[in-house]
Design an enzyme around this catalytic site. Structure first.
Site, short mmCIF file in Angstrom:
data_model
loop_
_atom_site.label_atom_id
_atom_site.label_comp_id
_atom_site.label_asym_id
_atom_site.label_seq_id
_atom_site.Cartn_x
_atom_site.Cartn_y
_atom_site.Cartn_z
N LEU A 88 73.14 35.54 52.22
CA LEU A 88 71.88 35.26 52.90
C LEU A 88 71.86 36.17 54.11
O LEU A 88 72.86 36.27 54.83
CB LEU A 88 71.81 33.79 53.35
CG LEU A 88 71.58 32.72 52.28
CD1 LEU A 88 71.60 31.34 52.93
CD2 LEU A 88 70.29 32.94 51.54
N ASP A 89 70.74 36.81 54.38
CA ASP A 89 70.72 37.75 55.49
C ASP A 89 70.68 37.02 56.84
O ASP A 89 70.52 35.80 56.93
CB ASP A 89 69.58 38.77 55.35
CG ASP A 89 68.19 38.16 55.50
OD1 ASP A 89 68.00 37.33 56.40
OD2 ASP A 89 67.29 38.55 54.72
N TYR A 90 70.83 37.78 57.89
CA TYR A 90 70.97 37.29 59.26
C TYR A 90 69.85 36.34 59.65
O TYR A 90 70.07 35.33 60.31
CB TYR A 90 70.99 38.51 60.19
CG TYR A 90 71.26 38.23 61.64
CD1 TYR A 90 72.54 37.96 62.09
CD2 TYR A 90 70.23 38.27 62.58
CE1 TYR A 90 72.81 37.74 63.44
CE2 TYR A 90 70.48 38.04 63.93
CZ TYR A 90 71.77 37.78 64.35
OH TYR A 90 72.02 37.56 65.68
N THR B 231 67.87 34.57 57.58
CA THR B 231 67.56 33.59 56.54
C THR B 231 68.54 32.43 56.65
O THR B 231 69.74 32.63 56.83
CB THR B 231 67.65 34.21 55.14
OG1 THR B 231 66.74 35.30 55.04
CG2 THR B 231 67.31 33.19 54.07
#
Length: 235
Positions: A102-104, A106
């Site tokens: 999961l990106d920063y 999200t």
């Protein structure tokens, strides 16, 4: 045993990440750098990653679900000094790594384990395990845009597969929408909405397959139940 499986079973990282480390020259066997992804580790081989020897130690498998907050990355470390999800599971006596990412910016469900084989299976493209996201996006999601998202859009040299899309609430300047995809391209959901002209303002993953985040508090984790583990192994 194949090198990437050996590294994964030692609880270091997933098979895919192990292949990346090998290709980049971070792995030594018996003192020599090995970049051969298909190398078979033999009895007596000494395997090192970034100068640290690893050994096959029988580990009790651990499976958890974490509700990842915003502002954390899923890597085990970060050269920029950003917070990693490892800080949220530091009380667990096992080396865990994230299944997927999961990106920063999200939040939401992140599975973590020291079971390299299961992590490899769940992240392999051939397994169509849907991930469900809830997003707040700018503007209006017209029926035409929804149809494009459902049928696949070009996100820069890659056309996404069919997705399940459901608008939960449409306001004048934004919409709340649920989208299900089984692919895992970098920032894929954000790119999909950008492709139809709607910017993602907030993004949360609420489910992976039949596992739901439910009421798990942000920044907290729980162990998966035997039934949930069995489900993932049989996906």
């Amino acid at each position: 045993m194949r090198l990437n499986k050996y590294i994964a079973q030692a609880g270091i990282t997933s098979r895919r990440k192990a292949d990346e480390l090998t290709a980049h020259g971070n792995v030594k066997i018996n003192g020599l750098v090995v970049k051969e992804l298909g190398y078979d580790v033999k009895d007596g081989d000494v395997v090192e990653i970034n100068g640290r020897r690893i050994d096959q130690v029988e580990q009790k498998p651990v499976y958890i679900m974490l509700n990842k907050p915003l502002g954390y990355i899923t890597s085990s470390s970060d050269e920029k000094g950003r917070l990693t999800v490892q800080a949220l599971v530091s009380d667990i006596d096992a080396r865990l790594f994230a299944v997927g990412r999961l990106d920063y910016n999200t939040s939401g469900m992140l599975l973590m384990t020291n079971d390299g084989d299961l992590a490899y299976k769940l992240t392999h493209p051939k397994h169509h395990i849907y991930k469900t996201y809830r997003a707040r996006v700018s503007g209006v999601l017209s029926p035409e845009k929804i149809a494009k998202l459902r049928n696949g859009v070009n996100i820069g040299g890659f056309v996404t597969s069919k997705a399940n899309v459901r608008v939960i609430k449409q306001a004048e300047r934004s919409a709340i929408v649920e989208i299900q995809i089984y692919e895992g391209k970098n920032r894929q959901v954000r790119k999909m909405f950008a492709a139809v002209g709607n910017k993602v303002q907030e993004l949360e993953r609420v489910a992976i397959g039949e596992l739901y985040l439910g009421r798990l508090m942000v920044g907290h984790y729980r162990k998966l139940t035997p039934k949930e583990i069995e489900y993932l192994k049989n996906c």
